[in-house]
Design an enzyme around this catalytic site. Sequence first.
Site, short mmCIF file in Angstrom:
data_model
loop_
_atom_site.label_atom_id
_atom_site.label_comp_id
_atom_site.label_asym_id
_atom_site.label_seq_id
_atom_site.Cartn_x
_atom_site.Cartn_y
_atom_site.Cartn_z
N CYS A 142 47.90 43.68 40.60
CA CYS A 142 47.56 45.30 41.11
C CYS A 142 48.23 45.96 39.97
O CYS A 142 49.37 46.20 40.14
CB CYS A 142 47.94 45.52 42.47
N CYS A 147 49.72 49.31 41.62
CA CYS A 147 51.03 49.33 42.44
C CYS A 147 51.44 48.15 42.69
O CYS A 147 51.93 47.24 41.75
CB CYS A 147 50.89 50.34 43.76
N SER A 148 51.19 47.60 44.15
CA SER A 148 51.64 46.27 44.19
C SER A 148 50.98 45.49 45.56
O SER A 148 51.20 44.95 46.07
CB SER A 148 53.25 46.20 44.66
N CYS A 149 49.47 46.00 45.49
CA CYS A 149 48.64 45.42 46.58
C CYS A 149 48.62 44.07 46.74
O CYS A 149 48.41 43.42 45.54
CB CYS A 149 47.18 45.91 46.36
#
Lengths: 97, 218
Positions: B119, B122-124
């Site tokens: 991602c 961000c940090s999906c």
Amino acid sequence: MSTGIAKFKPGDRIRVRMDDPPGHIRTPYYIRGKVGWVERVYGEFLNPESLGHSGDGLPKKELYLVGFYQNKVWESYGAPSQDRVYVDIFEHWLEPA
Amino acid sequence: MSDVHPVSNHLKAGEQQDHEHPRHELSYHAKRVYAIRELLLEKGVLTQEDIQRQIDYQEARSPANGARLVARAWVEPDFKARLIADPKAACAEMGIDATSLNEFVVLENTEKVRYLVVCTLCSCYPRPILGRPPDWYKSLNYRSRAVIDPRGVMREFGQGVADDVEVRVHDSTADMRYLVLPQRPAGTEGMSVKELEKLVTRDSMIGIVDALPAVPSL
């Protein structure tokens, strides 16, 4: 998952809009202006550009899985030319190419 | 409200301290989170039990869920087909709660195609299936280099990829969460589903490496 109102269908060639509006944008900068193809039509989802600013996300926007050849995204991509990157992109960021 | 570290074991007034303890300064963001928590408790919006229950829930979700899906898909072609066609229904079938995922897509590695998930924004991450993402997954280094040089990043994790294998990176920028279905390792024909689950690592389901090889029995 498709709702049948999508503007693009799998296989369509598209270009990601080259734009830089302010606000919460979920279209990565590196993919803007790049040409690829629609791989899948995911259906309608709440618009993150509204949700990101405490909006209601409406109207929903069509979401696509869009494929790109890596050597068309990065000029210096040195690996085999068949490598791909897939990005989930909302319809208002896509135009026919 | 004080700046005392909420999780440190502070001496009560009057107790003697016979050695130096290292001082841990909270970051700006950590201080902010603790301040918000104190306010939510003080105003009665949340209770300590609510917070603990949420922590327990977060911690209970782990890559073991993903490993159960993958191992069963390896041994049951019908289940694999269902997992790919409707991942959330396949999770429900296994008693795995994936209802908090908006959408869930399974990417099957083959001899000629292998997937890697990132991602970049961000940090999906598919948390109900894999738990919390590893720190490296959230690092700026991984997030930028996974798309620019996926083969180089995989090499750093010990995973070589032959030139005739196609690498497909998925940048999960929206509502879809991706799980890589790694290839079943060679030599595992006689293994049970429970044994196979142990070969399915978190990193193999992000796609950065293969599943663990079968360990020959001694």
